[in-house]
Design an enzyme around this catalytic site. Structure first.
Site, short mmCIF file in Angstrom:
data_model
loop_
_atom_site.label_atom_id
_atom_site.label_comp_id
_atom_site.label_asym_id
_atom_site.label_seq_id
_atom_site.Cartn_x
_atom_site.Cartn_y
_atom_site.Cartn_z
N ASN C 124 16.28 54.90 8.97
CA ASN C 124 16.99 54.91 10.25
C ASN C 124 17.35 56.35 10.56
O ASN C 124 18.37 56.87 10.09
CB ASN C 124 18.22 54.01 10.16
N CYS C 127 19.96 55.87 14.73
CA CYS C 127 21.10 55.14 15.28
C CYS C 127 21.89 56.08 16.19
O CYS C 127 22.27 57.17 15.78
CB CYS C 127 22.00 54.61 14.16
C1 LIG Z 1 23.20 44.57 17.47
C2 LIG Z 1 22.16 45.56 17.08
C3 LIG Z 1 22.25 46.22 15.87
C4 LIG Z 1 21.30 47.15 15.49
N1 LIG Z 1 21.41 47.78 14.28
C5 LIG Z 1 20.43 48.61 13.87
C6 LIG Z 1 20.46 49.18 12.57
O1 LIG Z 1 21.37 48.94 11.78
N2 LIG Z 1 19.45 50.02 12.20
C7 LIG Z 1 18.41 50.31 13.05
O2 LIG Z 1 17.51 51.06 12.66
N3 LIG Z 1 18.35 49.76 14.28
C8 LIG Z 1 19.33 48.94 14.71
N4 LIG Z 1 19.25 48.37 15.96
C9 LIG Z 1 18.12 48.71 16.82
C10 LIG Z 1 17.00 47.66 16.75
O3 LIG Z 1 16.43 47.59 15.48
C11 LIG Z 1 15.90 47.99 17.77
O4 LIG Z 1 15.35 49.26 17.49
C12 LIG Z 1 16.40 48.00 19.19
O5 LIG Z 1 17.38 46.99 19.38
C13 LIG Z 1 15.31 47.81 20.23
O6 LIG Z 1 14.64 46.60 20.05
P1 LIG Z 1 15.01 45.25 20.89
O7 LIG Z 1 15.04 45.63 22.33
O8 LIG Z 1 13.95 44.28 20.52
O9 LIG Z 1 16.34 44.83 20.40
C14 LIG Z 1 20.22 47.45 16.35
C15 LIG Z 1 20.13 46.78 17.57
C16 LIG Z 1 21.07 45.85 17.95
C17 LIG Z 1 20.93 45.16 19.27
#
Ligand SMILES: Cc1cc2nc3c(=O)[nH]c(=O)nc-3n(C[C@H](O)[C@H](O)[C@H](O)COP(=O)(O)O)c2cc1C
Ligand SMILES: Cc1cc2nc3c(=O)[nH]c(=O)nc-3n(C[C@H](O)[C@H](O)[C@H](O)COP(=O)(O)OP(=O)(O)OC[C@H]3O[C@@H](n4cnc5c(N)ncnc54)[C@H](O)[C@@H]3O)c2cc1C
Ligand SMILES: Cc1cc2nc3c(=O)[nH]c(=O)nc-3n(C[C@H](O)[C@H](O)[C@H](O)COP(=O)(O)OP(=O)(O)OC[C@H]3O[C@@H](n4cnc5c(N)ncnc54)[C@H](O)[C@@H]3O)c2cc1C
Ligand SMILES: Cc1cc2nc3c(=O)[nH]c(=O)nc-3n(C[C@H](O)[C@H](O)[C@H](O)COP(=O)(O)O)c2cc1C
Ligand code: FES
Ligand code: FES
Lengths: 306, 249, 306, 249
Positions: C124, C127
């Site tokens: 990651n 973030c």
């Molecule tokens: C509630 C939430 C928590 C997330 N936590 C992390 C995380 O801990 N580490 C990470 O690399 N990405 C995290 N993400 C990002 C997601 O892995 C992803 O990259 C991002 O949400 C875009 O994809 P999506 O539109 O399908 O959700 C998080 C996203 C959401 C919505």
């Protein structure tokens, strides 16, 4: 009734809802129509040194969360522009957007705009899909600084700097644009659209600018970051389709907003709809004027007085 | 972008084609599509029939129309729309005035509402979609009357309750300059301008702040008369004003 | 029936739809459930050196075009994590996401992950809402390079580098991450949400990450840009809610996709829905396997062979 | 985030309050809201009445519940929801088993479906929302029977067709450990876990991969019996496993 008048630099507007650059503002007739329909002011389509056809169609693509466009800065060139606007009655409420590839271009354009009787320019430092101008200029901090200080020294124009969100650090961009009278935040996000059956791109230029509801959270963040750091006058733009959206921008520090893509959903009545909504909110929340809510969420009260 | 399958393409004359496609478009006569040749351009095209199977009828001008004319049965046909307003529902006696490919757009009306049809073309070979009883003029007299379709129509203007017009801007200009402004006929005109977006946001089709794509394409004659730019100049792809050959600013 | 199996680095997946990090993957039970529900693989919530509570609620906010979140990297810490996963049966289909503030942190985390019997990590580097880690590390090109090469030298792990879109030049980031086995594009966009009646921010941390449908056009652009320049294995993520969305990512060069926010709209059945949709598309368009469409729109055929 | 206006707040006992608010929520008994104290935290709260005026009934534990308890008539009350599933519609003879503030959630059912109510509390002062006929136990015997509500209920289990349970995890554990698994009563239990999102995406409320907020909060006893983690450990805000005092891993 609460007052929704506002001030950006030395420009006083009766209402804070402005037509954004590039949407229904290629022709003087449409600028007038926007102003008559209730826009507080209007920004022209970005004008460059030369006539430019822009990209071949398709230049726009509607998506679920907004709009992709790569019109390609189509514009008649500054001289034809000046010609068309000779007897234009609303020069004070019209901000001329200009783009160029060098400091000299920008100064020349600004001088011609001033010569034509306008007193405000918006610098397009942020178009994400034309090479050599727009955000390619706008990401060069030194050049941005020089463009703005040159225009400020060589003309009496009010200068609005329209910044790109497609950068690591928009605050640094804002600081480089410090001599501007106001910031306009934000231009479109760099984006791509795909057609899965033809396996072709949605836009002839492949890469385009993303606008509309989907970019609002990013625009709010830009306004918040820049206002907190600079306290300067900000015109918020990006995904505003309702009066509630506009209020969000004001609370974070914007003194006016621009509306573009939303015209697609609500057409010309949107200006009055948003203005009336802002009034209604101020009234029912017990504020007497728009200035009372500007920046209240950004904890920068010292900088709010105008 | 939507797509449908091509049912067939009929060659109407040397360079005009009718493409039938299988769609469940909810469109009304007068509306248009933005049709797309993948990897190429997107262009506006009126529906020449709005019932299923839907059709477009077009002259092959350039790249896009040529590419589209080469589609085969079963090929995908890409478009978005329908866009624009539609012709009002007529009552009483109806006339149609078509110049060039303007007949395509009027054809969708003709399939629903009968009337006298006045058609103008350069020569006999340019004619298409004809049916019995159409009143024809050609510039060279190779078919029907020699002269303009406006000359043919004007003496009869007052006989009609509704008149629907679609054709080149100079033809329309000719009509509205010369027609008795007090005629009892309600005259509706479908305008044509350069269109990039088709959905009312790019301003490339605007005449005096009126968008042909979204406020039109169909306007009453009174609306057109108020457009000071109409018939005098149009805009090129850069938005630059370009005078019509015999226009003045 | 067309084959939808794929390969990322040396990891073969039966189907290319992966659970994204941070959504329903804090507990081992939920990881198993995702895999049983049809996910081809799953990424864990990002794990750091120490137990972290994350931010106080509200940590999520639903908006029209997606979701804002600032969970704040809540996680039990690597040791508790290793403990919980001792007898976990799906270590090969689980990619452990890790975050840290230094090269040493990342190496320590990676070693512990490897020691626990996993063979893949996702870094990651992206973030957007916790300081000192995530994108603050991920924007430092030299550090990114060192983190990845250290992990590659000191472990046998497959390394996926998850990059942030909140930068001027994501291709530069990708190049700095060249030693990774694959890129994961993109993490969330930095964004803000505002509540106009309380005049408070939607998230306790003010700034959050924006995910869901609204970010897809930006994610597509990132995949396109990075694939064109590097031709490397890419896992596409950002706003995928339908199989059509997934196809868009494949056409631009992604070999697999991750799905996060869409679980909010469609819940666990989404994995099968997307997988079946991809199969259906390949069949009806006349392709025999997923690989046939990977990158076909990015004109980089030489790099497509695997 | 939605908001409604507070109608009034009634103090039920020393630290339990019922807040009535004006809403047109379409909610069913058993569902909960995520309620928000602006600038402060967001916490889950069951609806104690789902008809208008809607109510919540809560004990003031910390910052948020205290702030909410200080709201005045006309103030804005912020929330999102309703979330979670709801209690199934009962037939035949019904019992309710409430521990602590669990009565809040069951109260919404009681307003619709009568039944025998078994209430457990620490002391007399902790009781609230009582009505005639409720069977009461207190830990110290200061009101009703001395002992646990489960002790009081168990001998009667087989008399009921439907049993609805809401209370502390150890109380529920006590019940499901001891109740005759072959009882004819259909037992439904509302679970409570740390919740951050309330909408099934953060995983903070999950037990063996089952989300209390979205798959529940109401489960049949059989479903709960399959949760090996239930009653043994829960997760803290970091997602770390924490054993219950008398739980073992
Ligand atoms: C509630 C939430 C928590 C997330 N936590 C992390 C995380 O801990 N580490 C990470 O690399 N990405 C995290 N993400 C990002 C997601 O892995 C992803 O990259 C991002 O949400 C875009 O994809 P999506 O539109 O399908 O959700 C998080 C996203 C959401 C919505
Ligand atoms: C609302 C609307 C409805 C239309 N409906 C129809 C229709 O039903 N049938 C039909 O045949 N056409 C119709 N047109 C015109 C059609 O859109 C153009 O013919 C088309 O854009 C030409 O595209 P192309 O790529 O084939 O030619 P291009 O490559 O764009 O142009 C080739 C050459 O043709 C010239 N040209 C392009 N368009 C025109 C024109 N309209 N008149 C004269 N010369 C032109 C160009 O200047 C160029 O020299 C309509 C236009 C509008 C605005
Ligand atoms: C689905 C659901 C429905 C709920 N419905 C209700 C309801 O109808 N009425 C009601 O009063 N409560 C209910 N709760 C519990 C309620 O959410 C918590 O009491 C609340 O989060 C406490 O918030 P606070 O900010 O006031 O306390 P905090 O500041 O978060 O905590 C203060 C102290 O109380 C302790 N504490 C917090 N929650 C609990 C708890 N549940 N049990 C024991 N100690 C706790 C904390 O550990 C801390 O020491 C429900 C919980 C869930 C998950
Ligand atoms: C079709 C279109 C054309 C645009 N052209 C320009 C332009 O020429 N100059 C400019 O500064 N911004 C241009 N923009 C950006 C808008 O001014 C605005 O910054 C952006 O669309 C976000 O606002 P919105 O979501 O309200 O549309 C254009 C946007 C669209 C949709
Ligand atoms: S074609 Fe864009 S406004 Fe008409
Ligand atoms: S509270 Fe987030 S999943 Fe249940």
């Amino acid at each position: 009734m609460a007052s929704i008048s506002t001030k950006i630099g030395n420009f006083s507007l009766e209402n804070p809802v402005i037509l954004a650059s590039g949407i229904l503002d290629e022709t003087s007739g449409s600028i007038l129509r926007a102003l008559k329909s209730g826009a507080g002011a209007a920004v022209t389509k970005s004008i460059g040194m030369q006539e430019r056809k822009g990209y071949p169609t398709p230049v726009i693509s509607e998506i679920k969360t907004g709009l992709l466009n790569a019109v390609g800065l189509a514009n008649p060139g500054i001289d034809n522009f000046v010609d068309e606007y000779k007897n234009f009655p609303e020069k004070k409420r019209t901000i001329v957007s200009i783009f160029g590839g060098s400091v000299e271009d920008f100064v020349t354009l600004a001088r011609k705009v001033e010569g034509a009787g306008f007193d405000k320019v918006e610098l397009n430092l942020s178009c994400p899909h034309v090479s050599g101008v727009g955000s390619e200029v706008g990401e060069d901090l030194e050049m941005v600084e020089e463009i703005i200080s040159s225009i400020k020294t060589k003309t009496n124009l009010q200068v609005w700097a329209k910044l790109t969100p497609n950068v690591t650090d928009i605050v640094a961009l804002a600081k480089a644009s410090e001599k501007a009278d106001a910031y306009v935040l934000i231009n479109t996000l760099r984006a791509i659209g795909v057609e899965i059956y033809s396996r072709k791109f949605s836009l002839s230029n492949v890469v385009g600018g993303y606008s509309g509801p989907g970019i609002k959270p990013v625009a709010l963040r830009a306004v918040y970051d820049v206002y907190k750091e600079t306290g300067k006058d900000i015109v918020g733009v990006g995904g505003i389709t309702t009066w509630e959206d506009a209020i969000e921008f004001f609370l974070l520090g914007a003194r006016a907003v621009q509306v573009g893509t939303a015209l697609l959903y609500e057409d010309y009545p949107i200006y009055n709809k948003i203005s009336r909504g802002i009034e209604g909110y101020l009234d029912s929340e017990g504020f007497s004027k728009l200035g009372d809510i500007v920046g209240v969420m950004s904890g920068n009260a010292a900088l709010q007085s105008h | 972008m939507q797509h449908s399958r091509v049912i067939d393409i009929v060659k109407e004359n040397k360079d005009v084609f009718t493409l039938r496609f299988d769609s469940n478009l909810d469109a009304s006569p007068g509306q248009f599509l933005m049709i797309w040749s993948p990897g190429g351009k997107e262009i506006p095209m009126s529906l020449s029939s709005t019932s299923n199977p839907t059709t477009i009828t077009f002259r092959t001008f350039g790249e896009t129309t040529k590419t589209i004319s080469l589609l085969k049965t079963g090929d995908r046909f890409y478009y978005r729309g329908p866009y624009g307003n539609s012709y009002p529902k007529p009552t009483g006696k109806v006339a149609y005035i078509a110049g060039g490919t303007g007949l395509a757009s009027l054809n969708a009306m003709l399939l629903k509402y009968q009337g006298d049809v006045y058609v103008g073309a350069r020569t006999k070979e340019d004619l298409f979609l004809l049916r019995d009883g159409y009143k024809i003029t050609t510039d060279d007299g190779s078919a029907g009357n020699k002269g303009t379709v406006i000359d043919l129509f004007l003496p009869h203007a007052n006989e009609y309750d509704y008149v629907f017009v679609c054709g080149p801007e100079q033809m329309v200009k000719n009509l509205i300059d010369r027609v008795d402004k007090k005629t009892r006929a309600k005259i509706y005109i479908s305008l044509e301008r350069l269109m990039k977006c088709g959905i009312g946001i790019c301003d490339s089709c605007s005449i005096n702040g009126i968008r042909v794509c979204k406020d039109g394409t169909i306007f009453s004659m009174d609306e057109v008369l108020k457009m000071s730019e109409f018939g005098l100049y149009k805009r090129n792809e850069a938005g630059k004003i370009e005078l019509f050959v015999n226009g003045k600013r």
